[in-house]
Motif scaffolding. Structure first.
Motif, PDB file in Angstrom:
ATOM      1  N   SER A  73      16.429 -13.851  18.474  1.00 25.70           N
ATOM      2  CA  SER A  73      16.106 -13.497  17.091  1.00 25.70           C
ATOM      3  C   SER A  73      15.959 -14.741  16.224  1.00 25.70           C
ATOM      4  CB  SER A  73      17.192 -12.589  16.525  1.00 25.70           C
ATOM      5  OG  SER A  73      16.936 -12.304  15.164  1.00 25.70           O
TER       6      SER A  73
ATOM      7  N   LYS B 137      24.831 -21.227  18.426  1.00 23.44           N
ATOM      8  CA  LYS B 137      24.785 -20.183  19.460  1.00 23.44           C
ATOM      9  C   LYS B 137      24.646 -20.797  20.844  1.00 23.44           C
ATOM     10  CE  LYS B 137      24.862 -16.664  16.582  1.00 23.44           C
ATOM     11  NZ  LYS B 137      26.016 -15.743  16.536  1.00 23.44           N
TER      12      LYS B 137
ATOM     13  N   ASP C 228      20.969 -12.837  20.095  1.00 18.36           N
ATOM     14  CA  ASP C 228      20.939 -13.515  18.780  1.00 18.36           C
ATOM     15  C   ASP C 228      20.062 -14.758  18.840  1.00 18.36           C
ATOM     16  OD1 ASP C 228      22.648 -11.593  17.886  1.00 18.36           O
ATOM     17  OD2 ASP C 228      24.469 -12.816  18.121  1.00 18.36           O
TER      18      ASP C 228
END
Length: 644
Positions: free
Chosen positions: A632, A591, A629
Motif C-alpha cells: 500500500s 516496515k 502495508d
C-alpha cells in the motif's frame, strides 16, 4: 505623415483594464464627487440655494444625453424617480470595471439626487412655515441617503483614479522599454566595426519597439523622433562599413597566403614536436586574421588545412603509441572507480554483504597497482577519486560493525532480562494474570533484534523453556475448564458457519451489518481448546477475509481513492508533495526494518512445543500484514511520483 500617424495612435490607443472598485476609504476622509472634494453634508445644505440656480432639470439632462442617439433611453426612463433609485444606480455603477464607468452618467445621477433632495427640502420648509413656525427656526433634517451618496461617489472616484494610475504606470513602463531599445540601437550604430554583425539584433529591436505598446502622450513624439534618428544612423554606418570590409578582405588574403607558405615549409623540419608547436602558432595567427572574400574562403582554408594535415599526421604517428597506452589506462582506472563507487553502502545491512563488498574493494586495489600511468591531466585526479572511495568504504564498514556489536550486546542483555523475568513467573499459580504477563513478554521478545549467533539458540531455549513450563502447568491446573472451552468452540463454529452462509448477492449494507454483528459475537466468546484454537481462528479469518474482499468492507479502495484525492489537491505544490513523499518513505523503511527483524528471528526458531509453534505462526502472520502495508505504501509513493 508616418510620425504624425504613430503619435496619434499612441495617444488614442488606450487599453482599459478592469480595476476592482473595492477601495478602502478612511473613516475620517471627506466625501468627494466626480469633480471636486465636497466640503461636507452640512456645507452642501448651506449651498443648496446656489445649487438651485445652476441645477439642470432631469428632462434637460436626458435631452442632452439622448440628443442624436436613437438607442438612448427616453426622458422618463433616464430620470430617476427617487433618491433611492439614484443610490441603486450608483451602487450598480460602482460594481462595474473602472474602464466602463461613464463620468457623465455619474454626474447626471448626482445632480438628479440633489434636485430631488432640493424639492424635498422646499416642501419640508413650506410645511414647517405652514405649521406656524418662523422661517428662521427652520433646520433641514438629516438624510442618511446623502451619506450613502458620498460613499458611493468616493468609491467610484477612487476606482477611476486607480485605473488611471495603472494605465499611466503601464505607459511609463512602455516608455522605459522603448528608451532602452533606442539606447541599445544607438550603441550598435556607434560600433562601426561590427555594424554588420549587429544587423540580426537590429531587426529584433525594431520589432520589439513596435510591439512595446503606448507611451504617455507627452512623450510619444519625442520617443518616435529619437527612434527614427538612431535607425537612420545605423543604416548610414552599414553602408560605410561595407566599403571598409572590402579593403580588409584584400589585406587579410595577403596575410593568410604568407601563413600558408610558412606551414608548407614545416614539412622539412626534422623535429616533429617543434614543427607541431610552430604549426599551432600559425593556427593562432590564422585565427587572429580576419575573413577574406566569401568566394575565396573555402579555397584558402583548404590550402592551409592541407599543409597542416601533413604536420599533424607526423605528430600523430609519433605520439600515437604513448597516447593509446595512456588512454587505455585512463579507461581502466575510470572503470575501477565507477565499479567501487557503484557499491551502495545503504544496502549493506548484513555481515556477509560487507565481507563480499570488502573482497571487491581489495580486488580493485590489486588491479589498480598493476596498471601504469594515465595522462598527466587525469592521473592524479583518478587516484584521489579511487582512494577517497576506498577510505569512505572502510570508514563506513568500521562504523557499521561497531553499531552491530553494540546493538547485539544490548539485544542480548534485554533478552537475558526477559528470560529472568519469565523464570521468575513460571511457578506462579495466578494463571490469568501471569499468562497475560507471559504473553506481553513474548511480544516484547519479538520486538527485540538479533543477537550474536553463538548466544541466540541458548538464550531462546532458556526463554522458551520458562514459557513452556508455565503454560504446561496452567494446562494441567485448568483441565476443568475444558467443557467451557468446548462450548466456546461450538459457539465459534456457529459464528463461522453464519459467516459462510452470507451469500455473495446479499446487499452490501446488509452484509456489512451482519459481518459486524458476527464479529462482535465472536469477540464475546471465551477461550477454546488450545489444540483447536489455530484451526477455528484460521476458518474465521478465511470467512471474514472472503467477505471483506467481496464486499470491500475494509474500504481499502476508498482509502486509496481518498488519498489520491488529497494528492490531486496538492498537485503543483512541490513542497507539500515532497514532504508527503518523505513521510511515506520513512514509513516504508520502518516496515521493511520490521519485516527484516521478524525474518531474522524466524531463522532462530527451532521449537517443538505447541506454544512455541503458536508464537512462530503469530510472527508469520505479522510478516504477511506488514507486507500488505508495504504494498500500500509503495502504491501511494508511485502515485505521488506521477504528480511531481
Amino acid at each position: 505623415m508616418e510620425l504624425r500617424d504613430h503619435a496619434s495612435s499612441e495617444l488614442e490607443n488606450v487599453k482599459p483594464e478592469e480595476v476592482s472598485l473595492s477601495v478602502e476609504i478612511p473613516a475620517d476622509a471627506p466625501l468627494v464627487n466626480d469633480e471636486t472634494v465636497d466640503s461636507g453634508v452640512n456645507e452642501e445644505r448651506e449651498k443648496e440655494t446656489d445649487a438651485a440656480q445652476t441645477d439642470v432639470s432631469a428632462e434637460e439632462e436626458c435631452a442632452e444625453v439622448t440628443d442624436g442617439d436613437a438607442s438612448a433611453p427616453d426622458v422618463a426612463s433616464c430620470r430617476p424617480a427617487s433618491k433611492e433609485e439614484v443610490i441603486d444606480r450608483l451602487a450598480e455603477i460602482s460594481l462595474r470595471p473602472a474602464a466602463e464607468i461613464s463620468r457623465d452618467e455619474v454626474t447626471r445621477l448626482r445632480q438628479a439626487f440633489h434636485a430631488l433632495r432640493k424639492n424635498e427640502l422646499v416642501a419640508e420648509k413650506e410645511a414647517f412655515i405652514a405649521a406656524g413656525n418662523e422661517e428662521a427656526d427652520y433646520l433641514p433634517a438629516l438624510d442618511p441617503l446623502e451619506e450613502r451618496l458620498g460613499e458611493l461617489l468616493n468609491n467610484i472616484k477612487a476606482a477611476k483614479a486607480l485605473f488611471l494610475v495603472k494605465q499611466d504606470e503601464e505607459r511609463r513602463g512602455n516608455l522605459a522599454r522603448k528608451r532602452d531599445i533606442i539606447k541599445e540601437l544607438d550603441e550598435m550604430a556607434a560600433d562601426t566595426d561590427n555594424v554588420n554583425r549587429h544587423f540580426p539584433r537590429f531587426r529584433e529591436l525594431t520589432q520589439a519597439f513596435k510591439d512595446a505598446g503606448d507611451v504617455p502622450p507627452t512623450d510619444a513624439t519625442d520617443v518616435w523622433r529619437d527612434y527614427q534618428a538612431v535607425v537612420e544612423r545605423f543604416y548610414d554606418q552599414l553602408k560605410v562599413n561595407k566599403d571598409l570590409r572590402d579593403y580588409d578582405f584584400r589585406k587579410n588574403l595577403d596575410m593568410k597566403q604568407l601563413l600558408i607558405d610558412e606551414a608548407q615549409k614545416l614539412d622539412a623540419e626534422s623535429d616533429v614536436v617543434t614543427a607541431f608547436r610552430r604549426l599551432q602558432d600559425l593556427h593562432e595567427k590564422w585565427r587572429d586574421v580576419g575573413p577574406v572574400a566569401k568566394e575565396l574562403r573555402e579555397e584558402i582554408w583548404n590550402r592551409f588545412k592541407e599543409a597542416s594535415a601533413v604536420i599533424n599526421k607526423k605528430y600523430q604517428t609519433f605520439f600515437e603509441e604513448r597516447k593509446e597506452r595512456e588512454r587505455e589506462n585512463e579507461e581502466k582506472k575510470t572503470a575501477i572507480c565507477e565499479r567501487v563507487e557503484a557499491i551502495d553502502l545503504s544496502t549493506l545491512t548484513a555481515h556477509s554483504a560487507w565481507e563480499q563488498a570488502t573482497k571487491e574493494i581489495i580486488a580493485a586495489q590489486e588491479e589498480w597497482k598493476k596498471l601504469g600511468f594515465a595522462s598527466k591531466k587525469v592521473n592524479n585526479a583518478l587516484f584521489a577519486r579511487f582512494r577517497k572511495t576506498c577510505d569512505d568504504f572502510f570508514t563506513a564498514k568500521g562504523e557499521y560493525f561497531r553499531r552491530v556489536r553494540d546493538a547485539r550486546n544490548t539485544n542480548l542483555e534485554r533478552k537475558i532480562a526477559l528470560c529472568e523475568r519469565a523464570e521468575a513467573l513460571k511457578d506462579s499459580t495466578e494463571w490469568k494474570k501471569t499468562a497475560e504477563e507471559m504473553a506481553r513478554l513474548q511480544q516484547e521478545w519479538k520486538s527485540i533484534g538479533a543477537v550474536d549467533k553463538k548466544h541466540s539458540d541458548a538464550v531462546w531455549r532458556r526463554f522458551l523453556d520458562a514459557c513452556d513450563y508455565f503454560f504446561d502447568a496452567r494446562k494441567k491446573a485448568t483441565s476443568g475448564q475444558r467443557r467451557t472451552e468446548r462450548e466456546n468452540l461450538r459457539a465459534k463454529e456457529e459464528v463461522v458457519a453464519s459467516l459462510k452462509a452470507i451469500a455473495d448477492d446479499t446487499p452490501r449494507e446488509e452484509a456489512i451489518a451482519k459481518v459486524k454483528e458476527l464479529q462482535a459475537a465472536w469477540q464475546g466468546i471465551g477461550h477454546v481448546p488450545f489444540r483447536d484454537k489455530d484451526k477455528i481462528n484460521e476458518e474465521y479469518r478465511a470467512a471474514v477475509g472472503r467477505l471483506y474482499e467481496h464486499f470491500d468492507i475494509r474500504e481499502k479502495r476508498a482509502r486509496m481513492e481518498a488519498f489520491a484525492g488529497n494528492i490531486r489537491e496538492m498537485h503543483g505544490d512541490e513542497n507539500r508533495l515532497g514532504r508527503e513523499r518523505e513521510r511515506l518513505v520513512r514509513a516504508l523503511e520502518q516496515k521493511r526494518a520490521e519485516i527484516k527483524t521478524y525474518e531474522n528471528n524466524l531463522g532462530f526458531f527451532n521449537v517443538t512445543s505447541k506454544s512455541g509453534n503458536a508464537l512462530l505462526r503469530d510472527m508469520e502472520r505479522k510478516i504477511e500484514h506488514l507486507k500488505e502495508d508495504l504494498k500500500s505504501l509503495e502504491e501511494k509513493i508511485r502515485l505521488i511520483d506521477s504528480n511531481i
